[in-house]
Design a protein around this motif. Structure first.
Motif, PDB file in Angstrom:
ATOM      1  N   ALA A  54       0.834  -1.204   0.000  1.00  0.00           N
ATOM      2  CA  ALA A  54       0.000   0.000   0.000  1.00  0.00           C
ATOM      3  C   ALA A  54       0.872   1.259   0.000  1.00  0.00           C
ATOM      4  CB  ALA A  54      -0.929  -0.001   1.208  1.00  0.00           C
ATOM      5  N   ARG A  55       1.898   1.291   0.847  1.00  0.00           N
ATOM      6  CA  ARG A  55       2.795   2.461   0.890  1.00  0.00           C
ATOM      7  C   ARG A  55       3.511   2.665  -0.447  1.00  0.00           C
ATOM      8  NH1 ARG A  55       3.185   5.029   5.486  1.00  0.00           N
ATOM      9  NH2 ARG A  55       2.449   3.953   7.344  1.00  0.00           N
ATOM     10  N   THR A  56       3.978   1.589  -1.046  1.00  0.00           N
ATOM     11  CA  THR A  56       4.664   1.683  -2.337  1.00  0.00           C
ATOM     12  C   THR A  56       3.716   2.224  -3.401  1.00  0.00           C
ATOM     13  OG1 THR A  56       6.155  -0.130  -1.765  1.00  0.00           O
ATOM     14  CG2 THR A  56       5.888   0.365  -4.103  1.00  0.00           C
ATOM     15  N   TYR A  57       2.522   1.678  -3.447  1.00  0.00           N
ATOM     16  CA  TYR A  57       1.521   2.128  -4.415  1.00  0.00           C
ATOM     17  C   TYR A  57       1.205   3.604  -4.227  1.00  0.00           C
ATOM     18  CZ  TYR A  57      -3.066   2.789  -6.509  1.00  0.00           C
ATOM     19  OH  TYR A  57      -4.127   3.280  -7.222  1.00  0.00           O
ATOM     20  N   LEU A  58       0.954   4.012  -2.989  1.00  0.00           N
ATOM     21  CA  LEU A  58       0.581   5.399  -2.714  1.00  0.00           C
ATOM     22  C   LEU A  58       1.717   6.381  -3.003  1.00  0.00           C
ATOM     23  CD1 LEU A  58      -1.446   4.761   0.532  1.00  0.00           C
ATOM     24  CD2 LEU A  58      -2.366   5.595  -1.651  1.00  0.00           C
ATOM     25  N   LYS A  59       2.933   5.996  -2.687  1.00  0.00           N
ATOM     26  CA  LYS A  59       4.075   6.880  -2.964  1.00  0.00           C
ATOM     27  C   LYS A  59       4.254   7.101  -4.462  1.00  0.00           C
ATOM     28  CE  LYS A  59       6.626   6.210   1.279  1.00  0.00           C
ATOM     29  NZ  LYS A  59       7.832   5.729   1.922  1.00  0.00           N
ATOM     30  N   GLU A  60       3.858   6.119  -5.251  1.00  0.00           N
ATOM     31  CA  GLU A  60       3.952   6.251  -6.703  1.00  0.00           C
ATOM     32  C   GLU A  60       2.760   7.027  -7.269  1.00  0.00           C
ATOM     33  OE1 GLU A  60       3.512   3.314 -10.476  1.00  0.00           O
ATOM     34  OE2 GLU A  60       4.898   2.660  -8.912  1.00  0.00           O
ATOM     35  N   MET A  61       1.566   6.767  -6.741  1.00  0.00           N
ATOM     36  CA  MET A  61       0.345   7.321  -7.297  1.00  0.00           C
ATOM     37  C   MET A  61       0.003   8.722  -6.803  1.00  0.00           C
ATOM     38  SD  MET A  61      -3.352   7.541  -6.638  1.00  0.00           S
ATOM     39  CE  MET A  61      -3.334   6.715  -5.088  1.00  0.00           C
ATOM     40  N   LEU A  62       0.169   8.992  -5.523  1.00  0.00           N
ATOM     41  CA  LEU A  62      -0.273  10.262  -4.957  1.00  0.00           C
ATOM     42  C   LEU A  62       0.365  11.506  -5.581  1.00  0.00           C
ATOM     43  CD1 LEU A  62      -0.732   9.456  -1.169  1.00  0.00           C
ATOM     44  CD2 LEU A  62      -2.492   9.841  -2.902  1.00  0.00           C
ATOM     45  N   PRO A  63       1.640  11.500  -5.906  1.00  0.00           N
ATOM     46  CA  PRO A  63       2.208  12.711  -6.512  1.00  0.00           C
ATOM     47  C   PRO A  63       1.536  13.102  -7.828  1.00  0.00           C
ATOM     48  CG  PRO A  63       3.961  11.296  -5.741  1.00  0.00           C
ATOM     49  CD  PRO A  63       2.683  10.504  -5.641  1.00  0.00           C
ATOM     50  N   LYS A  64       0.826  12.192  -8.440  1.00  0.00           N
ATOM     51  CA  LYS A  64       0.146  12.462  -9.701  1.00  0.00           C
ATOM     52  C   LYS A  64      -1.228  13.097  -9.516  1.00  0.00           C
ATOM     53  CE  LYS A  64       2.457   8.489 -11.680  1.00  0.00           C
ATOM     54  NZ  LYS A  64       2.288   7.125 -12.166  1.00  0.00           N
ATOM     55  N   LEU A  65      -1.725  13.113  -8.276  1.00  0.00           N
ATOM     56  CA  LEU A  65      -3.063  13.628  -8.020  1.00  0.00           C
ATOM     57  C   LEU A  65      -3.085  15.142  -7.916  1.00  0.00           C
ATOM     58  CD1 LEU A  65      -4.418  11.164  -5.314  1.00  0.00           C
ATOM     59  CD2 LEU A  65      -4.872  11.158  -7.763  1.00  0.00           C
ATOM     60  N   GLU A  66      -4.150  15.717  -8.400  1.00  0.00           N
ATOM     61  CA  GLU A  66      -4.357  17.157  -8.341  1.00  0.00           C
ATOM     62  C   GLU A  66      -4.364  17.644  -6.888  1.00  0.00           C
ATOM     63  OE1 GLU A  66      -7.899  20.215  -9.563  1.00  0.00           O
ATOM     64  OE2 GLU A  66      -7.709  18.351 -10.683  1.00  0.00           O
ATOM     65  N   LEU A  67      -4.853  16.834  -5.978  1.00  0.00           N
ATOM     66  CA  LEU A  67      -4.925  17.200  -4.559  1.00  0.00           C
ATOM     67  C   LEU A  67      -3.605  17.718  -4.037  1.00  0.00           C
ATOM     68  CD1 LEU A  67      -6.039  17.066  -1.578  1.00  0.00           C
ATOM     69  CD2 LEU A  67      -5.264  14.712  -1.577  1.00  0.00           C
ATOM     70  N   LEU A  68      -2.537  17.024  -4.321  1.00  0.00           N
ATOM     71  CA  LEU A  68      -1.247  17.407  -3.764  1.00  0.00           C
ATOM     72  C   LEU A  68      -0.659  18.625  -4.437  1.00  0.00           C
ATOM     73  CD1 LEU A  68       0.200  13.897  -3.000  1.00  0.00           C
ATOM     74  CD2 LEU A  68      -0.716  15.569  -1.414  1.00  0.00           C
ATOM     75  N   GLU A  69      -1.198  19.029  -5.551  1.00  0.00           N
ATOM     76  CA  GLU A  69      -0.772  20.271  -6.177  1.00  0.00           C
ATOM     77  C   GLU A  69      -1.419  21.467  -5.488  1.00  0.00           C
ATOM     78  OE1 GLU A  69      -1.811  19.901 -10.292  1.00  0.00           O
ATOM     79  OE2 GLU A  69      -0.444  18.236 -10.615  1.00  0.00           O
TER      80      GLU A  69
END
Length: 71
Positions: A54-69
């Motif tokens: 889960a951590r590996t998946y999220l670290k890869e996926m989350l930076p691509k989300l508009e939320l974190l921008e």
């Protein structure tokens, strides 16, 4: 029909861009990726998806989300 996974904007309309863990009542619920990962991992872990996966998946996926921008 409202999907329990999603939350709503301040005006009460369904928001399908962000899950209820990221966005609640029209407000982003986390300030950084580490906070978001910690909460999401707790909700994602099960017999077939380990904490490490889960951590590996999220670290890869989350930076691509508009939320974190936006935070």
């Amino acid at each position: 029909m409202m999907i329990p996974y999603w939350d709503v904007d301040k005006d009460g309309t369904l928001n399908e861009e962000y899950c209820k863990w990221c966005y609640a009542d029209g407000t982003y619920t986390y300030n950084d990726m580490d906070e978001l990962i910690d909460v999401c991992v707790k909700n994602m872990v099960n017999e077939s998806f380990t904490e490490e996966q889960a951590r590996t998946y999220l670290k890869e996926m989350l930076p691509k989300l508009e939320l974190l921008e936006k935070v």
